[in-house]
Design an enzyme around this catalytic site. Sequence first.
Site, PDB file in Angstrom:
ATOM      1  N   ASN A 195      -4.735  -1.486   0.141  1.00 48.43           N
ATOM      2  CA  ASN A 195      -3.724  -1.600  -0.925  1.00 48.43           C
ATOM      3  C   ASN A 195      -4.154  -0.820  -2.162  1.00 48.43           C
ATOM      4  OD1 ASN A 195      -1.306  -3.415  -0.282  1.00 48.43           O
ATOM      5  ND2 ASN A 195      -3.033  -4.526   0.623  1.00 48.43           N
ATOM      6  N   HIS A 234       0.789 -10.699  -1.417  1.00 47.86           N
ATOM      7  CA  HIS A 234       0.538 -11.727  -0.403  1.00 47.86           C
ATOM      8  C   HIS A 234       1.168 -11.274   0.917  1.00 47.86           C
ATOM      9  CE1 HIS A 234      -0.361 -15.615   1.255  1.00 47.86           C
ATOM     10  NE2 HIS A 234       0.849 -15.634   1.776  1.00 47.86           N
TER      11      HIS A 234
END
Length: 208
Positions: free
Chosen positions: A14, A110
Amino acid sequence: MKNIVVLVSGGGTNLKALIDAQNNGEIKQGKITCVVSSNPNAYALERAKNNSIDTEVIRKKDYETFEEYDNALTELLKSKNADLIVLAGFMTVLGKQVINAFENRIINIHPALIPSFCGQGFYGLYVHQAVLEKGVKITGATAHFVNEVCDGGPIIMQKAVEVKNGDTPEILQKRVMEQAEWNILPKSVALFCEGKIKVENNKTIVEE
Ligand code: GAR
């Protein structure tokens, strides 16, 4: 230009998506100025160094109490003049002090569609394992602001991903990352930096 500090613990894919978005101009009004890791061996630190981004390591276990750790992390982030903090696979739960100091300025990614498969114990591969055990057909990812409720802060953006026959937690994790996380996290960060996310009554209004 907003100073973005990214918190990591592991592989940092990420983080890579954020660096790519900065380099290709998707994130226009922000710059990743520091990467903070809870793990000195995280590959994410290498990614930061390869991109000439300043790095720091802070470990909960080096502090006698959680409050001392919370205070040290808050002071570190303030010393970096962070305007936005991004939890990109950060596996330590944040304390009250840091959450209050950076209210509505901490974004977490998430790997599920909140409010499903979230909260205490739902992180990393455990999330995808729980998704497969339940047998849901759609999962995805959620970018949200962090408040004192674990995975309970205002939702910024979500993206659905199909669960397929034969998926393992690892295969599903990869699909969720590729199709959802690496897309909605940089987008949310870009929108935040452009001042396009408002929070009202624990919900966001996102101007796209
Ligand atoms: C990502 O799937 C992220 O959503 C998840 O950990 C992985 C980190 O991968 N985060 C959580 O579970 C937080 N509760 P990365 O280090 O390659 O970005």
